[in-house]
Design a protein around this motif. Structure first.
Motif, PDB file in Angstrom:
ATOM      1  N   PHE A 272      11.044 -10.652  43.440  1.00 48.33           N
ATOM      2  CA  PHE A 272      11.911 -11.339  44.550  1.00 48.33           C
ATOM      3  C   PHE A 272      12.161 -10.315  45.657  1.00 48.33           C
ATOM      4  CE2 PHE A 272      16.134  -9.269  44.587  1.00 48.33           C
ATOM      5  CZ  PHE A 272      16.074  -8.505  43.164  1.00 48.33           C
ATOM      6  N   LYS A 273      11.660  -9.103  45.447  1.00 45.88           N
ATOM      7  CA  LYS A 273      11.995  -7.929  46.466  1.00 45.88           C
ATOM      8  C   LYS A 273      10.896  -8.350  47.462  1.00 45.88           C
ATOM      9  CE  LYS A 273      14.960  -5.617  43.650  1.00 45.88           C
ATOM     10  NZ  LYS A 273      16.216  -5.371  43.866  1.00 45.88           N
TER      11      LYS A 273
ATOM     12  N   SER B 165      14.898   3.166  43.970  1.00 47.46           N
ATOM     13  CA  SER B 165      14.561   2.081  43.432  1.00 47.46           C
ATOM     14  C   SER B 165      14.709   2.237  41.716  1.00 47.46           C
ATOM     15  CB  SER B 165      13.420   1.416  43.468  1.00 47.46           C
ATOM     16  OG  SER B 165      12.951   0.304  43.019  1.00 47.46           O
TER      17      SER B 165
ATOM     18  N   THR C 106      11.845  -2.375  43.941  1.00 51.36           N
ATOM     19  CA  THR C 106      11.871  -2.467  45.242  1.00 51.36           C
ATOM     20  C   THR C 106      11.085  -1.421  45.806  1.00 51.36           C
ATOM     21  OG1 THR C 106      14.184  -2.962  45.223  1.00 51.36           O
ATOM     22  CG2 THR C 106      13.433  -1.391  47.147  1.00 51.36           C
TER      23      THR C 106
ATOM     24  N   PHE D 198      19.974   5.344  39.911  1.00 49.89           N
ATOM     25  CA  PHE D 198      19.733   4.536  40.840  1.00 49.89           C
ATOM     26  C   PHE D 198      20.812   4.878  41.775  1.00 49.89           C
ATOM     27  CE2 PHE D 198      20.800   1.016  43.530  1.00 49.89           C
ATOM     28  CZ  PHE D 198      19.639   0.546  44.176  1.00 49.89           C
TER      29      PHE D 198
ATOM     30  N   PRO E 256      20.500 -12.677  37.650  1.00 48.26           N
ATOM     31  CA  PRO E 256      20.952 -11.234  37.198  1.00 48.26           C
ATOM     32  C   PRO E 256      21.375 -10.424  38.432  1.00 48.26           C
ATOM     33  CG  PRO E 256      18.505 -11.400  37.272  1.00 48.26           C
ATOM     34  CD  PRO E 256      18.810 -12.585  37.455  1.00 48.26           C
ATOM     35  N   VAL E 257      22.472  -9.530  37.985  1.00 45.35           N
ATOM     36  CA  VAL E 257      23.060  -9.023  39.090  1.00 45.35           C
ATOM     37  C   VAL E 257      22.969  -7.298  38.762  1.00 45.35           C
ATOM     38  CG1 VAL E 257      25.310  -8.327  40.209  1.00 45.35           C
ATOM     39  CG2 VAL E 257      24.707 -10.747  39.437  1.00 45.35           C
ATOM     40  N   GLY E 258      22.582  -6.486  39.668  1.00 41.38           N
ATOM     41  CA  GLY E 258      22.371  -5.235  39.558  1.00 41.38           C
ATOM     42  C   GLY E 258      23.115  -4.298  40.703  1.00 41.38           C
ATOM     43  N   ASN E 259      22.294  -4.333  41.968  1.00 39.51           N
ATOM     44  CA  ASN E 259      22.845  -3.788  42.869  1.00 39.51           C
ATOM     45  C   ASN E 259      23.822  -4.946  43.696  1.00 39.51           C
ATOM     46  OD1 ASN E 259      23.519  -1.286  44.512  1.00 39.51           O
ATOM     47  ND2 ASN E 259      21.766  -1.630  45.810  1.00 39.51           N
ATOM     48  N   ALA E 260      23.407  -6.096  43.599  1.00 40.45           N
ATOM     49  CA  ALA E 260      24.148  -7.286  43.740  1.00 40.45           C
ATOM     50  C   ALA E 260      23.714  -7.908  45.228  1.00 40.45           C
ATOM     51  CB  ALA E 260      25.631  -6.827  43.872  1.00 40.45           C
TER      52      ALA E 260
ATOM     53  N   ASN F  72      20.945  -9.643  45.441  1.00 37.49           N
ATOM     54  CA  ASN F  72      20.421 -10.939  45.682  1.00 37.49           C
ATOM     55  C   ASN F  72      21.206 -12.250  45.181  1.00 37.49           C
ATOM     56  OD1 ASN F  72      17.701 -12.116  45.737  1.00 37.49           O
ATOM     57  ND2 ASN F  72      17.444 -12.393  43.632  1.00 37.49           N
TER      58      ASN F  72
ATOM     59  N   ILE G 186      18.212  -3.287  36.049  1.00 38.51           N
ATOM     60  CA  ILE G 186      19.728  -3.733  36.537  1.00 38.51           C
ATOM     61  C   ILE G 186      20.566  -2.339  35.892  1.00 38.51           C
ATOM     62  CG2 ILE G 186      19.461  -6.124  36.833  1.00 38.51           C
ATOM     63  CD1 ILE G 186      20.314  -6.680  34.253  1.00 38.51           C
TER      64      ILE G 186
ATOM     65  N   ALA H 270      15.090  -7.531  32.699  1.00 33.40           N
ATOM     66  CA  ALA H 270      16.399  -8.075  33.865  1.00 33.40           C
ATOM     67  C   ALA H 270      16.472  -9.405  34.020  1.00 33.40           C
ATOM     68  CB  ALA H 270      16.448  -7.120  35.062  1.00 33.40           C
TER      69      ALA H 270
ATOM     70  N   THR I  15      13.752 -12.829  38.031  1.00 34.56           N
ATOM     71  CA  THR I  15      13.588 -12.233  39.543  1.00 34.56           C
ATOM     72  C   THR I  15      12.043 -11.324  39.315  1.00 34.56           C
ATOM     73  OG1 THR I  15      14.829 -10.623  38.104  1.00 34.56           O
ATOM     74  CG2 THR I  15      15.976 -11.617  39.835  1.00 34.56           C
ATOM     75  N   GLY I  16      11.546 -11.066  38.113  1.00 32.21           N
ATOM     76  CA  GLY I  16      10.403 -10.099  38.095  1.00 32.21           C
ATOM     77  C   GLY I  16       9.545 -10.630  36.953  1.00 32.21           C
TER      78      GLY I  16
HETATM   79  N1  F0G Z   1      16.010  -8.556  38.576  1.00 34.33           N
HETATM   80  C1  F0G Z   1      15.048  -7.332  38.929  1.00 34.33           C
HETATM   81  C2  F0G Z   1      13.708  -7.702  38.134  1.00 34.33           C
HETATM   82  C3  F0G Z   1      15.434  -6.250  39.709  1.00 34.33           C
HETATM   83  O1  F0G Z   1      14.429  -5.574  40.079  1.00 34.33           O
HETATM   84  C4  F0G Z   1      16.594  -6.074  40.205  1.00 34.33           C
HETATM   85  C5  F0G Z   1      16.851  -5.019  41.092  1.00 34.33           C
HETATM   86  C6  F0G Z   1      17.518  -7.242  39.906  1.00 34.33           C
HETATM   87  C7  F0G Z   1      17.341  -8.188  39.202  1.00 34.33           C
HETATM   88  C8  F0G Z   1      19.019  -7.104  40.562  1.00 34.33           C
HETATM   89  O2  F0G Z   1      19.108  -7.543  41.822  1.00 34.33           O
HETATM   90  O3  F0G Z   1      19.946  -5.548  42.740  1.00 34.33           O
HETATM   91  O4  F0G Z   1      20.038  -7.676  44.167  1.00 34.33           O
HETATM   92  O5  F0G Z   1      21.439  -7.262  42.288  1.00 34.33           O
HETATM   93  N2  F0G Z   1      16.110  -4.089  41.244  1.00 34.33           N
HETATM   94  C9  F0G Z   1      16.287  -3.049  42.387  1.00 34.33           C
HETATM   95  C10 F0G Z   1      15.177  -1.987  42.497  1.00 34.33           C
HETATM   96  C11 F0G Z   1      17.594  -2.425  42.078  1.00 34.33           C
HETATM   97  O6  F0G Z   1      15.182  -0.937  42.913  1.00 34.33           O
HETATM   98  O7  F0G Z   1      14.093  -2.629  42.185  1.00 34.33           O
HETATM   99  P1  F0G Z   1      20.037  -6.940  42.811  1.00 34.33           P
END
Ligand code: F0G
Length: 372
Positions: free
Chosen positions: A60-61, A84, A88, A134, A185-189, A191, A262, A310, A338-339
């Motif tokens: 989705f990046k 990243s 990203t 990260f 999914p929530v990582g850096n939040a 999305n 994440i 993730a 997301t990926g």
């Molecule tokens: N899923 C995937 C596959 C991701 O790569 C990420 C984030 C997330 C979910 C979370 O999304 O950060 O918007 O809450 N990946 C970042 C990266 C941090 O560096 O590729 P998010």
């Protein structure tokens, strides 16, 4: 037939694009919404996955990167930087090629899936490894972009979220209205914040993010458009247990999870994500690594969709929510995956017993083996 022209062309009127913005695109967006019949039946609901692994670099990046990189090209900057967990950097590296700019990626050593690392390498990014995670990398990238002539393309760059909000538009354009629940999914939040912004815009409403001073004045004001959706979904965010700052209520010092994408302890878009959760009557919860890997296997075996770990967190969270009785009969539920699973085949295969059967290179041997 309509041939998809990439996000910036498809949703131009709702994005901060002007006549002088060069459109840097690899044809991103327009990703499929795939039904998951087995889960729908089990939950007595209608479940789809939004397959973001179908984007040009497999995540989705790319939605955020087409927007951010177009603005970089417009500004005349010649170097971009990002920290990243892998996706990203893969996306930034590819879009930097398309934009004709240099790309520097700051990566946590040893914690990037092989496919993602390969992408940064083949697209010619400059790879900077750190003995840190990260969150450390993002601090470095932010600091450098403040003091030196390098443009930051992490999701704290507001153009990133502007591009990413289009995924919510696509869901509404496909289903005819917002679903009851959107999970991701929530990582850096970034999305979850972007989807919330997108759903609200399509319903003719503003959000804290839309109205923030961070955002370009040229971004559309949703109140200038007739609403496309009658409602907004509940936002259900899912984290990995070992990297769940939203569940703990504050940053996590040493995030750990098999879902390296994440593996983040100090999310940058904290306030926007909390607003998305609370204003939508949603929640952010956590799932274990084994629940994530089970959901990854389930999606592959039952839906025909191979996602990275993730991404499977959203579906793991849905299964868990169903078991907890949180899913109402008949609900429409969309999970963003997301990926692409091909980015990290090692993790997926680590749990599979691989059985290949060897035969002589003849038709007869194949007939005999298969009992035909
Ligand atoms: N899923 C995937 C596959 C991701 O790569 C990420 C984030 C997330 C979910 C979370 O999304 O950060 O918007 O809450 N990946 C970042 C990266 C941090 O560096 O590729 P998010």
């Amino acid at each position: 037939a309509h041939i998809w022209q990439g996000l910036l062309n498809e949703y131009r009127d709702r994005l901060p694009v002007s006549q002088s913005t060069p459109i840097v695109t690899l044809g991103e967006g327009g990703t499929p919404l795939v039904p998951v019949p087995t889960l729908s039946k089990k939950l007595d609901a209608q479940v789809w996955v939004k397959v973001e692994g179908m984007n040009p670099t497999g995540s989705f990046k790319d939605r955020g990167m087409t927007m951010a990189m177009s603005k970089v090209a417009e500004s005349g900057a010649n170097t971009v930087i990002c920290a990243s967990t892998g996706n990203t950097s893969a996306s930034a590296a590819a879009y930097a090629v398309a934009a004709g700019v240099n790309c520097v990626v700051v990566l946590p050593k040893g914690k990037i899936a092989a496919g993602k690392l390969a992408q940064a390498i083949v697209h010619g990014a400059r790879l900077v490894q750190i003995d840190g995670n990260f969150d450390d990398g993002l601090n470095i990238a932010r600091e450098l972009s403040r003091s030196y002539p390098v443009a930051l393309v992490n999701s704290v760059n507001p153009y990133r979220l502007q591009g990413q909000k289009t995924a919510a538009f696509e869901v509404v354009d496909t289903l005819g209205d917002a679903p009851d629940v959107h999970m991701l999914p929530v990582g850096n939040a970034g999305n979850i914040s972007a989807y919330w912004m997108g759903y609200n815009e399509y319903a003719g409403r503003t959000t804290a993010a839309t109205m923030s001073a961070d955002f370009d004045a040229a971004a559309a004001d949703p109140r200038d458009f007739a609403p496309v959706a009658t409602r907004v979904p509940r936002m259900w965010g899912i984290q990995a247990e070992g990297a769940a700052p939203f569940v703990h209520g504050g940053p996590v010092a040493n995030p750990e999870t098999v879902a390296t994408a994440i593996r983040i302890g100090n999310p940058a878009s904290w306030d926007y994500a909390v607003a998305a959760r609370d204003d939508s009557n949603g929640f952010i919860s956590a799932v274990s690594d084994s629940e994530i890997l089970d959901a990854q296997a389930l999606l592959a075996a039952e839906a025909g969709v191979f996602v990275e770990p993730a991404s499977a967190a959203s579906v793991a969270g849905l299964i868990k929510a169903g078991e907890a009785g949180l899913v109402q009969k008949g609900w429409k539920i969309v999970c963003t995956v997301t990926g692409n699973g091909l980015k990290d085949t090692a993790t997926a295969l680590s749990r599979q017993e691989i059985t290949t059967e060897s035969i002589a290179p003849t038709v007869e041997a194949a007939v005999e083996l298969l009992g035909l």
